[in-house]
Design a protein around this motif. Structure first.
Motif, PDB file in Angstrom:
ATOM      1  N   UNK A 331       0.827  -1.207   0.000  1.00  0.00           N
ATOM      2  CA  UNK A 331       0.000   0.000   0.000  1.00  0.00           C
ATOM      3  C   UNK A 331       0.863   1.259   0.000  1.00  0.00           C
ATOM      4  N   UNK A 332       1.994   1.204   0.699  1.00  0.00           N
ATOM      5  CA  UNK A 332       2.919   2.340   0.692  1.00  0.00           C
ATOM      6  C   UNK A 332       3.500   2.541  -0.707  1.00  0.00           C
ATOM      7  N   UNK A 333       3.849   1.452  -1.364  1.00  0.00           N
ATOM      8  CA  UNK A 333       4.352   1.512  -2.736  1.00  0.00           C
ATOM      9  C   UNK A 333       3.335   2.194  -3.649  1.00  0.00           C
ATOM     10  N   UNK A 334       2.095   1.785  -3.557  1.00  0.00           N
ATOM     11  CA  UNK A 334       1.043   2.337  -4.415  1.00  0.00           C
ATOM     12  C   UNK A 334       0.784   3.809  -4.126  1.00  0.00           C
ATOM     13  N   UNK A 335       0.733   4.159  -2.835  1.00  0.00           N
ATOM     14  CA  UNK A 335       0.457   5.551  -2.461  1.00  0.00           C
ATOM     15  C   UNK A 335       1.598   6.469  -2.903  1.00  0.00           C
ATOM     16  N   UNK A 337       3.657   5.929  -5.466  1.00  0.00           N
ATOM     17  CA  UNK A 337       3.597   6.039  -6.923  1.00  0.00           C
ATOM     18  C   UNK A 337       2.535   7.067  -7.325  1.00  0.00           C
ATOM     19  N   UNK A 338       1.454   7.112  -6.579  1.00  0.00           N
ATOM     20  CA  UNK A 338       0.385   8.079  -6.854  1.00  0.00           C
ATOM     21  C   UNK A 338       0.885   9.516  -6.756  1.00  0.00           C
ATOM     22  N   UNK A 339       1.910   9.743  -5.935  1.00  0.00           N
ATOM     23  CA  UNK A 339       2.468  11.096  -5.763  1.00  0.00           C
ATOM     24  C   UNK A 339       3.470  11.467  -6.854  1.00  0.00           C
ATOM     25  N   UNK A 435       9.839  -2.762  -5.200  1.00  0.00           N
ATOM     26  CA  UNK A 435      10.455  -1.639  -5.928  1.00  0.00           C
ATOM     27  C   UNK A 435       9.980  -1.604  -7.366  1.00  0.00           C
ATOM     28  N   UNK A 436       9.572  -0.417  -7.797  1.00  0.00           N
ATOM     29  CA  UNK A 436       9.164  -0.199  -9.182  1.00  0.00           C
ATOM     30  C   UNK A 436       9.937   0.958  -9.789  1.00  0.00           C
ATOM     31  N   UNK A 437      10.063   0.923 -11.117  1.00  0.00           N
ATOM     32  CA  UNK A 437      10.613   2.057 -11.869  1.00  0.00           C
ATOM     33  C   UNK A 437       9.454   2.937 -12.321  1.00  0.00           C
ATOM     34  N   UNK A 438       9.621   4.236 -12.133  1.00  0.00           N
ATOM     35  CA  UNK A 438       8.537   5.164 -12.460  1.00  0.00           C
ATOM     36  C   UNK A 438       9.070   6.294 -13.342  1.00  0.00           C
ATOM     37  N   UNK A 447       4.449   3.570 -14.818  1.00  0.00           N
ATOM     38  CA  UNK A 447       5.219   2.562 -14.090  1.00  0.00           C
ATOM     39  C   UNK A 447       5.836   1.616 -15.112  1.00  0.00           C
ATOM     40  N   UNK A 448       7.131   1.705 -15.287  1.00  0.00           N
ATOM     41  CA  UNK A 448       7.814   0.918 -16.318  1.00  0.00           C
ATOM     42  C   UNK A 448       7.880  -0.560 -15.967  1.00  0.00           C
TER      43      UNK A 448
END
Length: 477
Positions: A331-335, A337-339, A435-438, A447-448
């Protein structure tokens, strides 16, 4: 006129060499790195390196000259060859700044950039013995024709030509990380450094490299896609082969089979308590049944890196304790990324991630109070970093800098709870990172690494269905 005449003569001799060689042998000339003629399956006409045109390299140098003060000089050395033993070298990787400005993928050169002369390249000279053992390299002719330098000389002439260039300059910039005695030992360089005329060039090159061009973004998307596909295949493999070393080998194999030249860094494959070591690299343990494995991987495609992390149970099912912590990280990852959008900063996103994780860890019972110092024992890292030609790209750009379209960052919340941390035993020896690339776009972000599963239900379904299918195949065989 002198420079122009010299350039025309070198171009003539270069083209004559190609013509003569092609006529007499039918073979394409080898200049130490791929060209459209030698690697038509890899490169298109007009490209200097795969995916990047000669014109883009020329444009990069023009942009750097626009940033440099008048009468200043930029000195960029190629990365040195590093030795594993007295006769065995490590695999060569070019310095990102040198590659970014010249397109030359080979060691031994020094590039000079100035308003007066444009690009001047000093190139290594191949001895017959070296050619026999190591193959052809790009020399003076290739510097003029392939890399489009305005001037080019053999390295043996650097100590005669560069001092005069330094004397005529008012300011000198160089890449400190690859500085070589071939120019730092020159008296004129040392005199310039003594009076404060020498500075680090990376304040300019990192600025140029920060936001990627469309061609660079195409390579970064491809690099991310390769890493995602490779990690997914490794995830499938993990149930039958729960060994850190095997999974490390598997992900590298899958990356290389899809076209990557190398891994961007040594894969992190941390099973159970090893996942609590953020840059764990031993990869020598068997993963116990019921433990999670954290894999942080990335590959390099034609000079551009990917970087992603997933954590999962090779056995196929998260325990309730694992699921509770994992869901907080997800959920932290998603939130976060939203920023990710223009005008936001990595620092702002990081601070928000700390708030979310502290609140969640307190609710779970891992943190007894909202104490940031205690939290930093569980995660001393930033929420992310810039990504590009280097894994931690454009490091001279501060994390307070507002993001803009074309910038690629990572978003990587995580929690690492060692056995020594004062917490109920059921939470100890748990390390989880997602971990995601953005990519920052005009309207928000892309999100790559979005193709790599991270939802619990998706991971469990993929692991169990794939393993079941493999089991049936094994029975048939």
């Amino acid at each position: 006129m002198r420079i122009l005449s010299r350039r025309l003569l070198h171009q003539l001799s270069f083209k004559q060499a190609i013509r003569l060689r092609t006529y007499s042998t039918g073979k394409v000339s080898d200049f130490g790195q791929p060209t459209p003629a030698s690697h038509p399956q890899l490169m298109k006409e007009g490209e200097l390196t795969p995916g990047i045109t000669t014109e883009e390299y020329i444009s990069r140098r023009k942009r750097l000259l626009e940033l440099l003060p008048e009468k200043s000089l930029a000195v960029i050395a190629a990365a040195p060859v590093k030795m594993m033993t007295d006769v065995v070298p490590y695999t060569f990787r070019q310095d990102a700044d040198y590659l970014y400005l010249t397109g030359c993928q080979q060691p031994g050169g020094v590039a000079i950039l100035s308003h007066e002369s444009g690009l001047c390249m000093f190139m290594p000279e191949a001895k017959p013995h070296d050619v026999v053992w190591q193959g052809q390299i790009a020399g003076v002719d290739a510097a003029l024709e392939l890399f489009k330098a305005e001037e080019a000389y053999p390295m043996s002439k650097l100590d005669k030509i560069l001092p005069n260039m330094i004397k005529r300059s008012s300011k000198l910039f160089h890449n400190k990380l690859t500085a070589t005695p071939s120019y730092t030992d020159l008296e004129t360089f040392q005199n310039a450094a003594h009076v404060g005329k020498v500075s680090d060039l990376s304040i300019f090159t990192h600025e140029l490299r920060w936001a990627k061009s469309p061609a660079e973004l195409k390579l970064m998307r491809e690099s991310a896609a390769i890493a995602c596909q490779a990690l997914l295949q490794t995830m499938f493999h993990s149930r039958a082969y729960p060994h850190e070393g095997i999974l490390s080998a598997k992900v590298e194999y899958e990356c290389r089979m899809r076209g990557a030249q190398r891994m961007a860094f040594n894969p992190v494959v941390g099973g159970g308590p090893s996942a609590c070591v953020i840059h764990y690299s031993r990869n020598d343990q068997k993963i116990k049944d019921g433990d999670l494995v954290l894999m942080d991987v990335g590959c390099e495609l034609h000079g551009y890196c990917s970087d992603l992390t997933r954590t999962w149970p090779p056995c196929g099912s998260f325990s309730s304790i694992q699921e509770e912590i994992y869901d907080l990280i997800l959920q932290t990852n998603k939130e976060c990324i939203r920023l990710c959008k223009p005008s936001a900063t990595i620092r702002q996103i990081h601070n928000y991630s700390v708030e979310l994780l502290c609140k969640g860890l307190k609710e779970i019972g891992i943190l007894k109070r909202d104490e940031y110092r205690t939290y930093h024992q569980l995660n001393p890292t930033s929420i992310g970093h810039y990504l590009g030609m280097d894994v931690h790209d454009s490091s001279m750009i501060i994390y307070d800098r507002p993001l803009k379209p074309g910038v690629v960052i990572t978003i990587e919340p995580g929690i690492y709870i060692p056995s020594t941390f004062d917490v109920p035993e059921r939470y100890q020896d748990t390390g989880i990172r997602i971990e995601d690339e953005v990519l920052i776009t005009k309207t928000g972000c892309e999100v790559l690494t979005g193709s790599m599963p991270k939802e619990i239900k998706h991971i469990e379904s993929l692991l169990n269905n794939y393993s079941h299918t493999m089991g049936l195949e094994a029975i048939r065989v």
